[in-house]
Write an enzyme that holds these catalytic residues in place. Structure first.
Site, short mmCIF file in Angstrom:
data_model
loop_
_atom_site.label_atom_id
_atom_site.label_comp_id
_atom_site.label_asym_id
_atom_site.label_seq_id
_atom_site.Cartn_x
_atom_site.Cartn_y
_atom_site.Cartn_z
CG ASP A 101 -2.11 0.90 1.06
OD1 ASP A 101 -1.97 1.65 0.02
OD2 ASP A 101 -2.99 1.11 2.12
N GLY A 102 1.20 1.68 -0.97
CA GLY A 102 1.95 2.76 -1.41
C GLY A 102 1.31 4.07 -2.20
CE LYS A 103 -4.10 4.99 0.09
NZ LYS A 103 -3.49 3.78 0.83
NE ARG A 104 6.00 4.67 -3.74
CZ ARG A 104 5.98 4.37 -2.23
NH1 ARG A 104 4.86 4.91 -1.49
NH2 ARG A 104 6.94 4.08 -1.39
CB THR A 131 -2.73 1.17 -3.50
OG1 THR A 131 -1.48 1.57 -2.58
CG2 THR A 131 -3.40 0.00 -2.77
#
Length: 298
Positions: A101-104, A131
């Site tokens: 879960d890094g929302k890169r 993510t």
């Protein structure tokens, strides 16, 4: 094996679609782990690693996936990132699917570097999925889709997030009754359909859709019939089994339901506080996980 197949088989094997969110907060850890000064980044990182691995010892036999939230590790610099790498490696040794879960995201070669760094064949992380934010546009997602397909990995695109403030942008109307999140959902479904492999229903491109918006979740399930959903917001944020029911198909597939604080720190809340307390925090994690499984399989 494709990411969709890997996830389907893991959920069938464990009999539930639960992901344990690995969001370690130092002040919430059981006292046995809080032996370092909070300013000691190496000590805190080591505590996070020990705690997350202990949680996985309890939950790996019960659930198919974990979702380490990179920010909680990143805030402690290089020691934190090293701990995150060790946590991911331990999860894979335990046979767990790892959703990073890094929302890169970014554009061009930077997006490609993010994709290769976290999902690529030579990645030091070795996560199974990532993510991704869609707000730089379709071309920014292409490197992630390409890398995911090459590696048999997955991505989860932010569509309708669980936080109240997400409505500021996601709920903006773009014409008629359509919103920004509707437009993103349609594009995600297109990518999902393009990545569906023979004999499978879901593709490698999934969507993050919060449990805190059950009506929109049900609506988006119809809009994205070929997308795996990653559903945050269960438990501490108020999401219930009833709220997430629409994300799952008749076989109990199609979604991964994440619970972080509600499982990690179960010993701090009832009924687990009275039953176990801090001294038996492991039993509290196990009991909360088993209760969640029961709630989702009724």
């Amino acid at each position: 094996m494709t990411f969709s197949k890997l996830l389907s088989e893991a959920i069938k094997k464990k009999g539930n679609p639960i992901s344990v969110g690995l969001d370690p907060r130092y002040e919430s850890l059981p006292a046995v782990f809080r032996t370092a000064d909070k300013a000691d980044t190496s000590g805190v990182a080591a505590a996070f690693e020990k705690f997350c691995c202990a949680v996985m010892d309890i939950t790996a036999p019960l659930v198919p996936a974990v979702k380490p939230q990179s920010a909680f590790f990143e805030q402690y610099g290089p020691p934190g990132m090293s701990a995150l790498g060790n946590v991911i490696r331990y999860a894979r040794e335990k046979g767990l699917i790892v959703i990073f879960d890094g929302k890169r995201n970014d554009i061009g070669s930077t997006a490609a570097a993010y994709a290769a760094g976290i999902l690529g064949a030579q990645s030091a992380w070795g996560a199974d999925a990532l993510t991704v934010s869609p707000y730089l546009g379709d071309d920014s997602l292409e490197p992630f889709v390409k890398t995911a397909m090459e590696r048999n990995a997955g991505i989860f695109v932010l569509v309708k997030t669980s936080n109240p403030g997400g409505a500021m942008i996601q709920d903006l109307h773009t014409g008629g009754n359509q919103t920004v999140y509707h437009r993103i959902a349609r594009y995600v479904n297109k990518l999902s359909l393009e990545t569906v492999q023979q004999g499978e229903h879901y593709g490698s491109v999934g969507a993050v859709v919060g449990a805190t918006y059950p009506e929109q979740l049900a609506e988006l399930r119809k809009t994205m019939p070929y997308s795996w959903f990653l559903v945050p917001g269960y438990g501490s944020q108020g999401g219930t089994a009833k709220d997430v029911a629409a994300s799952l198909d008749e076989n109990g597939l199609g979604a991964v339901i994440n619970n972080s604080r509600g499982l990690l720190f179960a010993y701090q809340r009832e009924p687990y506080l009275s039953r176990f307390g801090e001294q038996q925090w492991e039993k509290a994690v196990e009991a909360a996980t088993l209760d969640m499984i029961a709630e989702l399989t009724l």
